[in-house]
Design a protein around this motif. Structure first.
Motif, mmCIF file in Angstrom:
data_model
loop_
_atom_site.group_PDB
_atom_site.id
_atom_site.type_symbol
_atom_site.label_atom_id
_atom_site.label_comp_id
_atom_site.label_asym_id
_atom_site.label_seq_id
_atom_site.Cartn_x
_atom_site.Cartn_y
_atom_site.Cartn_z
ATOM 1 N N MET A 102 -4.924 9.419 5.301
ATOM 2 C CA MET A 102 -3.636 8.529 5.535
ATOM 3 C C MET A 102 -2.649 9.033 4.611
ATOM 4 O O MET A 102 -1.381 9.010 4.804
ATOM 5 N N LEU A 103 -2.877 9.392 3.318
ATOM 6 C CA LEU A 103 -1.805 9.639 2.284
ATOM 7 C C LEU A 103 -1.623 11.201 2.313
ATOM 8 O O LEU A 103 -0.494 11.539 1.662
ATOM 9 N N HIS A 104 -2.555 12.000 2.086
ATOM 10 C CA HIS A 104 -2.102 13.532 2.229
ATOM 11 C C HIS A 104 -2.064 14.123 3.465
ATOM 12 O O HIS A 104 -2.288 15.578 3.551
ATOM 13 N N ASP B 133 2.785 5.894 3.942
ATOM 14 C CA ASP B 133 3.528 6.280 2.415
ATOM 15 C C ASP B 133 4.870 6.393 2.713
ATOM 16 O O ASP B 133 5.291 7.640 2.825
ATOM 17 N N ASN C 170 1.344 13.663 -4.997
ATOM 18 C CA ASN C 170 -0.334 13.913 -5.720
ATOM 19 C C ASN C 170 -1.206 14.780 -4.992
ATOM 20 O O ASN C 170 -2.012 15.403 -5.486
ATOM 21 N N GLY C 171 -0.854 15.016 -3.510
ATOM 22 C CA GLY C 171 -1.736 15.864 -2.763
ATOM 23 C C GLY C 171 -1.271 17.346 -3.230
ATOM 24 O O GLY C 171 -2.339 18.181 -3.043
ATOM 25 N N TYR D 103 12.268 12.935 -11.116
ATOM 26 C CA TYR D 103 12.021 12.029 -10.110
ATOM 27 C C TYR D 103 12.930 11.827 -9.179
ATOM 28 O O TYR D 103 14.241 11.457 -9.362
ATOM 29 N N ALA E 219 -3.460 17.993 4.193
ATOM 30 C CA ALA E 219 -4.225 18.473 2.890
ATOM 31 C C ALA E 219 -5.581 17.899 2.556
ATOM 32 O O ALA E 219 -6.046 18.475 1.690
ATOM 33 N N LYS F 143 5.384 8.814 -2.205
ATOM 34 C CA LYS F 143 4.896 8.396 -3.504
ATOM 35 C C LYS F 143 3.436 9.100 -3.698
ATOM 36 O O LYS F 143 3.010 9.445 -4.587
ATOM 37 N N ALA F 144 2.908 8.883 -2.784
ATOM 38 C CA ALA F 144 1.504 9.430 -2.697
ATOM 39 C C ALA F 144 1.178 10.751 -2.283
ATOM 40 O O ALA F 144 0.408 11.527 -2.846
ATOM 41 N N LEU F 145 1.951 11.188 -1.420
ATOM 42 C CA LEU F 145 1.978 12.768 -1.042
ATOM 43 C C LEU F 145 2.044 13.741 -1.939
ATOM 44 O O LEU F 145 1.442 14.735 -2.020
#
Lengths: 458, 107
Positions: free
Chosen positions: A377-379, B85, B93-94, A276, A382, B89-91
């Protein structure tokens, strides 16, 4: 060869960030049989926020939750003989320690020794360092023109090593209140103190083991089931237990948690956190040393018990990370939501309308960003475009401006869409513009940073 | 066609304007496939203009994982980005959208 003194040190992780839960820390002190509890409160942004609070009131600038936390924790720590080590002093460790001493007296804990660790704050020394030719190249962007933002700088803190924490513990501190020591040093400090390790070649792998373990547990619940990809396999997360480290003198350790608490500790929760927020896993750079995460062996040795061994590393780096925080304009943002049918088409029409409103309002933004909430919004790029008509879609806009008045125009324009927008436009509470801090990460020579330790007795 | 989602877990976060993603094989048998599938070129192509800098993939054979570093990938860093984001943290997972490259397939 290192002469092992034998023995084991038990450290609990009492906080993973400013805002973390208090009840798992209380449980750790009640039944953890800990030697130490380490508590991390600081993130990169936090120092700039705390410096601003200190500017407004010289008695502030530490983590505001700290007195509340300490009121609950001090009596338990005193009863169990657990020493507390934290970086909750933020931008004002001395004011924090004075407040905690007062609190200890109120609680009838006279004689308790509160240590202040200072020396990470380089704001006052910055001009001298710049004057003597320090370049302070931005590690992210390669920029060198720090002078160009000098008048907007609000914080400059070095990520310091654990030497002052070790000194405080050697002087008998019951509670250590530090500022921007590295999160990691909160764990390395007690271990180096207890085992008598020094910054010498013979101890390099031991210190690297302490760094590795510190990294694995410093975000508290993040290694006991929080943030997990296997969220569906994590029991009772609302009652999660924070991690405990049983660290042996030979440089191996078991990570575990209290029986009867939520979450779990297994090879995956440890692997997940080992990876992490790191850079090159062969060189995890910390002020106390460099750990190589590619040699670690991870094995499950019981229920909620994971053993880490074969941890190796390299001597500590010559330079320390220095993060300079500066005022960097404003952000205005807003969100609107649209219903089925044709939710996506409504959102796209609203985007077009908003752009026209921004033009009419004369918005001066140097950056503008749109998201389709529920779509991309998050990816971002992609994300596939839905090939069906979604139940609902949101439109989010965020802009960066130089001043507040410009950023507030976003809120106004979004409100205007309540009636100008497509049918079915719905909205939450409009958001206020917020100030932005830019961060300028750089390096500073270790010689220019002098940490100090002072003991206040309750 | 299997996706990376089927063979790996992810945890991601930020360091300045860098997004760091740990991609961990669900089982040791999946690790060679993971290594074939997660390449800098594949990640760059997937993330488009959200990742402006270089992509690095660092293997961790000891835990059957890789660490993917995406530089200049957070719109200026957590405090400055206009994305929701803010810490990536979410990206992370892309990346699980990547198509798995089976053994013997392509170069």
């Amino acid at each position: 060869m290192v002469q092992d003194m034998g023995g084991q040190v038990r450290i609990g992780a009492g906080s993973g960030f400013w805002g973390d839960a208090l009840d798992p820390a209380v449980e750790l002190l009640e039944r953890g049989n800990l030697d130490y509890m380490s508590m991390d409160y600081l993130a990169e942004l936090t120092m700039a926020l705390l410096q601003r609070q200190k500017l407004k009131d010289p008695q502030k600038g530490y983590i505001p939750d700290l007195p509340t936390h300490m009121r609950a924790l001090l009596p338990l720590a005193n009863a169990s003989g657990t020493r507390l080590v934290c970086n909750g002093g933020g931008a004002n460790p001395r004011a924090a320690a004075e407040r905690i001493r007062e609190l200890a007296r109120e609680l009838g804990l006279g004689g308790m020794r509160i240590a202040v660790v200072e020396g990470d704050d380089l704001l006052g020394a910055l001009d001298d360092m710049l004057g003597s030719g320090a370049a302070f190249e931005n590690m992210d962007t390669g920029e060198t023109n720090l002078a160009g933002i000098r008048n907007r700088i609000v914080a400059a803190n070095a990520y310091t090593d654990s030497s002052a924490i070790q000194a405080a513990l050697a002087e008998g501190a019951d509670v250590v209140i530090a500022g921007r020591v590295s999160d990691n040093a909160l764990y390395v400090g007690p271990l180096m103190h207890e085992f008598g390790w020094r910054y010498e070649d013979a101890y390099t792998d031991r210190i690297a083991a302490a760094i590795t373990i510190g990294h694995v547990v410093e975000c508290a619940a993040a290694t006991t089931g929080g943030m997990s990809s296997r969220f569906d396999e994590m029991p009772d997360m609302g009652r999660v237990g924070f991690p405990i480290v049983e660290f042996d003198a030979d440089g191996t350790a078991v990570v575990t948690k209290l029986e009867g608490t939520g979450g779990r500790v297994d090879a995956f929760t440890v692997k997940e956190h080992l990876t992490y927020e790191i850079g090159d896993p062969k060189q995890y750079l910390m002020p106390d040393g460099i750990a190589d995460f590619t040699t670690v062996r991870i094995e499950e040795v019981g229920k909620d018990r994971v053993r880490l061994s074969n941890m190796t590393g390299h001597p500590r780096p010559e330079r320390l990370k220095l993060v300079i925080g500066y005022e960097d304009g404003w952000v205005g943002e807003g969100m609107l939501f649209f219903p089925w049918p044709y939710a996506l088409e409504r959102a796209e029409k609203a985007r077009e309308t908003l752009l026209q409103r921004f033009e009419r309002l004369g918005l001066k933004a140097d950056q503008m960003h749109f998201d389709l909430v529920g779509v991309d919004m998050l990816h971002g790029p992609a994300s596939p475009r839905p090939d069906y008509d979604p139940s609902e879609v949101g439109l989010r806009v965020a802009v960066h401006t130089e001043d507040r008045a410009e950023a507030e125009k976003v809120r106004r324009a979004c409100s205007q869409l309540w009636i100008m927008g497509p049918g079915g436009t719905s909205f939450g509470a409009p958001q206020k513009a917020r100030p932005v801090f830019g961060l300028w990460p750089t390096l500073v020579s270790r010689d220019l940073v002098r940490q100090t330790t002072d003991i206040l007795e309750a | 066609m299997p996706l990376l989602r089927d063979i790996a877990y992810v945890r991601s976060g930020d360091k300045g304007d860098v997004i760091s993603v740990g991609v961990i094989a669900k089982s040791p048998e999946d690790y060679p496939t993971l290594l074939r599938s997660v390449t800098p070129a594949a990640v760059k192509a997937l993330m488009g203009d959200w990742v402006k800098g270089e992509v690095e993939v660092h293997p961790m054979d000891n835990i059957e994982a890789v660490v993917v570093l995406m530089r200049n990938a957070l719109g200026g860093g957590a405090t400055r980005t206009l994305r929701l984001d803010q810490t990536g943290k979410a990206l992370g997972n892309g990346l699980l959208r990547l198509t798995v490259v089976e053994e013997g397939a392509g170069a």
